[in-house]
Design a protein around this motif. Structure first.
Motif, PDB file in Angstrom:
ATOM      1  N   GLN A 130      -8.704   1.290   1.291  1.00 32.56           N
ATOM      2  CA  GLN A 130      -7.314   1.673   1.522  1.00 32.56           C
ATOM      3  C   GLN A 130      -7.074   3.138   1.152  1.00 32.56           C
ATOM      4  O   GLN A 130      -6.185   3.782   1.701  1.00 32.56           O
ATOM      5  N   LEU A 131      -7.893   3.636   0.218  1.00 34.00           N
ATOM      6  CA  LEU A 131      -7.714   5.013  -0.254  1.00 34.00           C
ATOM      7  C   LEU A 131      -8.413   6.029   0.633  1.00 34.00           C
ATOM      8  O   LEU A 131      -8.233   7.233   0.460  1.00 34.00           O
ATOM      9  N   VAL A 132      -9.205   5.538   1.555  1.00 33.04           N
ATOM     10  CA  VAL A 132      -9.875   6.449   2.480  1.00 33.04           C
ATOM     11  C   VAL A 132      -8.834   7.103   3.389  1.00 33.04           C
ATOM     12  O   VAL A 132      -8.975   8.242   3.817  1.00 33.04           O
ATOM     13  N   ASP A 133      -7.761   6.367   3.627  1.00 36.96           N
ATOM     14  CA  ASP A 133      -6.657   6.887   4.429  1.00 36.96           C
ATOM     15  C   ASP A 133      -5.859   7.883   3.589  1.00 36.96           C
ATOM     16  O   ASP A 133      -5.188   7.522   2.638  1.00 36.96           O
ATOM     17  N   SER A 134      -5.952   9.150   3.958  1.00 36.24           N
ATOM     18  CA  SER A 134      -5.332  10.202   3.135  1.00 36.24           C
ATOM     19  C   SER A 134      -3.804  10.121   3.152  1.00 36.24           C
ATOM     20  O   SER A 134      -3.138  10.758   2.342  1.00 36.24           O
ATOM     21  N   SER A 135      -3.246   9.354   4.076  1.00 36.54           N
ATOM     22  CA  SER A 135      -1.781   9.232   4.120  1.00 36.54           C
ATOM     23  C   SER A 135      -1.283   8.092   3.237  1.00 36.54           C
ATOM     24  O   SER A 135      -0.094   7.773   3.222  1.00 36.54           O
ATOM     25  N   PHE A 136      -2.216   7.458   2.491  1.00 31.11           N
ATOM     26  CA  PHE A 136      -1.853   6.289   1.685  1.00 31.11           C
ATOM     27  C   PHE A 136      -0.665   6.572   0.752  1.00 31.11           C
ATOM     28  O   PHE A 136       0.319   5.828   0.725  1.00 31.11           O
ATOM     29  N   ALA A 137      -0.765   7.663  -0.026  1.00 32.42           N
ATOM     30  CA  ALA A 137       0.279   7.968  -1.008  1.00 32.42           C
ATOM     31  C   ALA A 137       1.617   8.227  -0.310  1.00 32.42           C
ATOM     32  O   ALA A 137       2.648   7.659  -0.690  1.00 32.42           O
ATOM     33  N   GLU A 138       1.569   9.037   0.704  1.00 29.91           N
ATOM     34  CA  GLU A 138       2.788   9.386   1.433  1.00 29.91           C
ATOM     35  C   GLU A 138       3.454   8.136   2.012  1.00 29.91           C
ATOM     36  O   GLU A 138       4.678   7.965   1.915  1.00 29.91           O
ATOM     37  N   ARG A 139       2.634   7.265   2.596  1.00 33.49           N
ATOM     38  CA  ARG A 139       3.181   6.038   3.188  1.00 33.49           C
ATOM     39  C   ARG A 139       3.777   5.129   2.108  1.00 33.49           C
ATOM     40  O   ARG A 139       4.798   4.497   2.322  1.00 33.49           O
ATOM     41  N   LEU A 140       3.121   5.111   0.954  1.00 34.94           N
ATOM     42  CA  LEU A 140       3.631   4.287  -0.144  1.00 34.94           C
ATOM     43  C   LEU A 140       4.990   4.806  -0.633  1.00 34.94           C
ATOM     44  O   LEU A 140       5.942   4.039  -0.827  1.00 34.94           O
ATOM     45  N   PHE A 141       5.100   6.130  -0.789  1.00 33.85           N
ATOM     46  CA  PHE A 141       6.371   6.713  -1.227  1.00 33.85           C
ATOM     47  C   PHE A 141       7.478   6.439  -0.214  1.00 33.85           C
ATOM     48  O   PHE A 141       8.605   6.106  -0.580  1.00 33.85           O
ATOM     49  N   LYS A 142       7.137   6.569   1.072  1.00 38.50           N
ATOM     50  CA  LYS A 142       8.134   6.305   2.125  1.00 38.50           C
ATOM     51  C   LYS A 142       8.596   4.862   2.070  1.00 38.50           C
ATOM     52  O   LYS A 142       9.775   4.550   2.216  1.00 38.50           O
ATOM     53  N   ARG A 143       7.615   3.973   1.877  1.00 42.86           N
ATOM     54  CA  ARG A 143       7.920   2.544   1.828  1.00 42.86           C
ATOM     55  C   ARG A 143       8.861   2.230   0.656  1.00 42.86           C
ATOM     56  O   ARG A 143       9.867   1.544   0.821  1.00 42.86           O
ATOM     57  N   LEU A 144       8.537   2.781  -0.520  1.00 44.81           N
ATOM     58  CA  LEU A 144       9.384   2.549  -1.695  1.00 44.81           C
ATOM     59  C   LEU A 144      10.798   3.068  -1.446  1.00 44.81           C
ATOM     60  O   LEU A 144      11.782   2.413  -1.783  1.00 44.81           O
ATOM     61  N   GLU A 145      10.866   4.232  -0.824  1.00 44.31           N
ATOM     62  CA  GLU A 145      12.160   4.833  -0.536  1.00 44.31           C
ATOM     63  C   GLU A 145      12.971   3.941   0.402  1.00 44.31           C
ATOM     64  O   GLU A 145      14.162   3.713   0.186  1.00 44.31           O
ATOM     65  N   SER A 146      12.293   3.413   1.414  1.00 48.46           N
ATOM     66  CA  SER A 146      13.017   2.583   2.387  1.00 48.46           C
ATOM     67  C   SER A 146      13.540   1.298   1.756  1.00 48.46           C
ATOM     68  O   SER A 146      14.525   0.732   2.220  1.00 48.46           O
ATOM     69  N   TYR A 147      12.891   0.841   0.695  1.00 46.94           N
ATOM     70  CA  TYR A 147      13.374  -0.348  -0.007  1.00 46.94           C
ATOM     71  C   TYR A 147      14.310   0.022  -1.161  1.00 46.94           C
ATOM     72  O   TYR A 147      14.825  -0.857  -1.852  1.00 46.94           O
ATOM     73  N   GLY A 148      14.473   1.309  -1.395  1.00 46.73           N
ATOM     74  CA  GLY A 148      15.318   1.769  -2.491  1.00 46.73           C
ATOM     75  C   GLY A 148      14.730   1.459  -3.856  1.00 46.73           C
ATOM     76  O   GLY A 148      15.450   1.204  -4.823  1.00 46.73           O
ATOM     77  N   LEU A 149      13.411   1.495  -3.945  1.00 41.17           N
ATOM     78  CA  LEU A 149      12.741   1.151  -5.204  1.00 41.17           C
ATOM     79  C   LEU A 149      12.196   2.391  -5.898  1.00 41.17           C
ATOM     80  O   LEU A 149      11.720   3.322  -5.246  1.00 41.17           O
ATOM     81  N   SER A 150      12.253   2.367  -7.227  1.00 40.81           N
ATOM     82  CA  SER A 150      11.729   3.480  -8.008  1.00 40.81           C
ATOM     83  C   SER A 150      10.206   3.366  -8.140  1.00 40.81           C
ATOM     84  O   SER A 150       9.667   2.273  -8.312  1.00 40.81           O
ATOM     85  N   ALA A 151       9.528   4.506  -8.072  1.00 37.80           N
ATOM     86  CA  ALA A 151       8.063   4.521  -8.163  1.00 37.80           C
ATOM     87  C   ALA A 151       7.564   3.960  -9.490  1.00 37.80           C
ATOM     88  O   ALA A 151       6.475   3.408  -9.568  1.00 37.80           O
ATOM     89  N   GLU A 152       8.394   4.079 -10.533  1.00 38.48           N
ATOM     90  CA  GLU A 152       8.006   3.587 -11.865  1.00 38.48           C
ATOM     91  C   GLU A 152       7.784   2.077 -11.875  1.00 38.48           C
ATOM     92  O   GLU A 152       7.172   1.547 -12.790  1.00 38.48           O
ATOM     93  N   LEU A 153       8.315   1.394 -10.872  1.00 42.04           N
ATOM     94  CA  LEU A 153       8.164  -0.061 -10.822  1.00 42.04           C
ATOM     95  C   LEU A 153       6.767  -0.487 -10.379  1.00 42.04           C
ATOM     96  O   LEU A 153       6.404  -1.645 -10.469  1.00 42.04           O
ATOM     97  N   ILE A 154       6.006   0.471  -9.869  1.00 43.75           N
ATOM     98  CA  ILE A 154       4.708   0.136  -9.266  1.00 43.75           C
ATOM     99  C   ILE A 154       3.554   0.754 -10.037  1.00 43.75           C
ATOM    100  O   ILE A 154       3.594   1.900 -10.471  1.00 43.75           O
ATOM    101  N   GLU A 155       2.499  -0.048 -10.194  1.00 42.55           N
ATOM    102  CA  GLU A 155       1.230   0.468 -10.704  1.00 42.55           C
ATOM    103  C   GLU A 155       0.144   0.020  -9.730  1.00 42.55           C
ATOM    104  O   GLU A 155       0.247  -1.055  -9.158  1.00 42.55           O
ATOM    105  N   LEU A 156      -0.855   0.847  -9.555  1.00 41.70           N
ATOM    106  CA  LEU A 156      -1.975   0.439  -8.705  1.00 41.70           C
ATOM    107  C   LEU A 156      -3.193   0.169  -9.577  1.00 41.70           C
ATOM    108  O   LEU A 156      -3.453   0.903 -10.536  1.00 41.70           O
TER     109      LEU A 156
END
Ligand code: C2E
Ligand code: MG
Ligand code: MG
Ligand code: MG
Length: 300
Positions: A130-156
């Protein structure tokens, strides 16, 4: 230490092989059946997530929970992620499966937020692919934003083997981006890989999860106790948080607390639970975010 890790890895491999032979016969047949089943499962949504709490036995606080993928198949029964995740990786299905998991967790967090003003952090297991995709972080941030969730709620949670990276690697940059965006990263199954101290020092990570194989024979096994001491010392020297995996007895929890690793996850604290159960626990959490069954846990 390296010898021990190698022995354990081989041991785990052997157990897997036994499982295949004993339960499902020929390995090729098994892989085919699993492949067919997994593709169907992803279509028919017979996959779901369970959540396993992490508890700080010093303070009694409920500090987090890990999302664990479950597959209940009509023909194969309950299939372990230890079997189908490697297969999904091999078949190139892990990217979409991983995205599905991220979405599920976000949806679940939104639902829990409706019933609880406070939520423990949710850890999500991520495969190397999943990390081979360099857009992983960006997509994750966008996803969290679309759900209105704070990044602090997530750990990988990433395994050591998934992190044999150089500082120049795209994945390394990705880890830096995740950290910069407030997403914590922990090393799963720590101690079973080959990370060196100097390597770990350079990695933008926050937590080490001590592998269950080092906990299993505590408190009797003195050699394992020494290894756990060494891992804790290493974590502390690097300024990392520590979590012990696979804590099954009060004696183990007590020893880990004494050794300086009070954050425990395992059947003794709680088994992986369905969202409804987690919701019921959340409803009982007080303002100090104590684990609702903590008094029961220490007096058990
Ligand atoms: P892991 O991330 O190291 O997760 C811990 C495993 O230990 C889980 O197994 C959990 O159910 C089990 N466990 C927890 N406490 C205890 C205990 O006290 N005793 C024992 N004997 N076991 C305990 P599970 O759910 O079967 O998952 C196995 C592995 O599959 C995980 O290991 C993780 O590597 C992988 N996995 C699970 N879900 C996902 C996912 O969504 N994505 C990816 N990429 N991998 C996943
Ligand atoms: Mg994990
Ligand atoms: Mg683990
Ligand atoms: Mg594991």
């Amino acid at each position: 230490h390296a010898d021990t890790a190698m022995y354990r890895a081989k041991d785990a491999g052997r157990n897997n092989f036994c499982f295949y032979n004993a339960v499902m016969g020929e390995r090729n047949y098994t892989d085919l059946a699993l492949e067919h089943g997994l593709r169907q499962a992803m279509d028919q949504e017979s996959l779901y997530l369970a959540y396993q709490p992490k508890i700080d036995v010093d303070s009694g606080r409920w500090v987090g929970m890990e999302a664990l993928l479950r597959w209940q198949d009509v023909d194969l029964g309950e299939v372990s992620p230890a079997d189908f995740i490697p297969l999904a990786e091999k078949l190139g299905l892990i990217e979409s499966l991983g995205d599905w998991v991220l979405d599920q967790v976000c949806q679940q967090l939104v639902k829990w937020q409706e019933v609880s003003s406070w939520l423990p952090q949710v850890s999500i297991n991520v495969s190397a692919r999943q990390l081979v995709d360099s857009s992983f972080a960006e997509r994750l941030f966008k996803r969290l934003e679309s759900y209105g969730l704070s990044a602090e709620l997530i750990e990988l949670e990433l395994t050591e083997s998934c992190l044999v990276l150089t500082e120049e690697d795209v994945q390394h940059q990705l880890l830096r981006d995740l950290k910069a965006g407030g997403i914590q990263v922990s090393i799963d199954d720590f101690g079973t890989g080959y990370s060196s101290l100097s390597y770990l020092r350079k990695l933008p990570i926050t937590t080490l999860k001590i592998d269950a194989s080092f906990i299993r024979e505590l408190p009797e096994n003195r050699e394992d106790e020494q290894l756990v001491r060494a891992i804790i010392a290493m974590g502390q020297a690097l300024g990392l948080q520590l979590v012990a995996e696979g804590v099954e007895t009060p004696a183990q929890a007590e020893l880990l607390q004494k050794l300086g690793c009070p954050v425990c996850q395992g059947f003794w604290m709680a088994r992986p639970a369905l969202p409804e159960q987690i919701g019921a626990w959340l409803a009982r959490v007080d303002s100090q975010q104590l684990w609702p069954d903590f008094s029961q846990l220490v007096s058990k």
